[in-house]
Write a protein that holds these residues in place. Structure first.
Motif, PDB file in Angstrom:
ATOM      1  N   HIS A  15      37.004 -40.938  62.342  1.00  0.00           N
ATOM      2  CA  HIS A  15      36.044 -42.002  62.669  1.00  0.00           C
ATOM      3  C   HIS A  15      35.683 -41.949  64.149  1.00  0.00           C
ATOM      4  O   HIS A  15      36.206 -41.132  64.918  1.00  0.00           O
ATOM      5  N   VAL A 167      39.006 -50.273  64.610  1.00  0.00           N
ATOM      6  CA  VAL A 167      38.823 -49.708  63.280  1.00  0.00           C
ATOM      7  C   VAL A 167      39.931 -48.697  63.028  1.00  0.00           C
ATOM      8  O   VAL A 167      40.475 -48.102  63.963  1.00  0.00           O
ATOM      9  N   PHE A 185      30.846 -46.879  62.147  1.00  0.00           N
ATOM     10  CA  PHE A 185      32.281 -46.659  62.333  1.00  0.00           C
ATOM     11  C   PHE A 185      32.660 -45.191  62.195  1.00  0.00           C
ATOM     12  O   PHE A 185      33.708 -44.767  62.695  1.00  0.00           O
TER      13      PHE A 185
END
Length: 214
Positions: A15, A167, A185
């Protein structure tokens, strides 16, 4: 002599937080390259199944394609059985004798590292670059933990100044499974790959390996 950063993990999926961390380490410590190294079968966190290595490899390659100093490494993924960081660094030292390795980790790992397989080798064979200075442990402040490990193991440990992205790969998997958007993200190419292959319960069932954690 090259200064090589190693950013490992299951990357299930990779990510934008991983990419930001790699960029900050590269810029702040004058690295020549950052190797993104997906793990094969990590022996910890045996709480969920891991996506096939080929799929995780493809997502990493898509994510780093536009950054010249980001390189993909299959050094761990191609090895059989459990993969331990101490073994990985020992093998890398044999193969790249003239280079210096900088192992990039999160603050949580800084507190867990003494439970790793041969932590003294990890801290002997690589400089540790640690993200997450704002991380708080119940028993030891971040700076004191660095001082403790430095004194006990002769480690070289430096914090990375990096605004953390709120995240995790686990949260991304859960969002996809629940039908929520993960746009912003993960890189766009990774988002498309996840959709196209129905990963994480978002569509077509995905081949998986027996659970080993991330």
């Amino acid at each position: 002599m090259a200064k090589i950063g190693i950013l490992g993990g299951t990357f299930d999926p990779i990510h934008n937080g991983h990419l930001r961390l790699g960029r900050e380490a590269y810029e702040q410590f004058g690295l020549d390259a950052v190797w993104f190294m997906p793990t094969g079968n990590p022996p910890h966190k045996k709480d969920h199944k891991i996506t096939e290595g080929e799929m995780r490899e493809r997502m990493v390659k898509l994510a780093i394609a536009d950054t010249p100093y980001f390189l993909y490494s299959d050094f761990e993924l191609r090895r059989k059985g459990n993969t331990y960081t101490a073994q990985t660094l020992s093998l890398l030292r044999e193969e790249y004798r003239e280079d210096v390795f900088y192992f990039i980790i999160g603050a949580d790992s800084l507190y867990q590292i003494e439970q790793w397989f041969h932590p003294e080798l990890v801290m002997k064979l690589a400089v540790l670059l640690v993200a997450g200075r704002a991380y708080h442990d119940d028993h030891q402040p971040f700076d004191r933990q660095i001082e403790y490990l430095t004194a006990r193991y002769g480690a070289k440990i430096y914090p990375i100044r990096c605004r953390e992205m709120d995240v995790s790969s686990e949260e991304i998997r859960a969002s996809v499974s629940d039908g929520h958007s993960i746009h912003g993200f993960v890189p766009d190419a990774v988002e498309e790959y996840i959709k196209d292959h129905g990963l994480y319960g978002g569509g077509v069932k995905t081949p998986v390996l027996a659970g080993k954690g991330e």
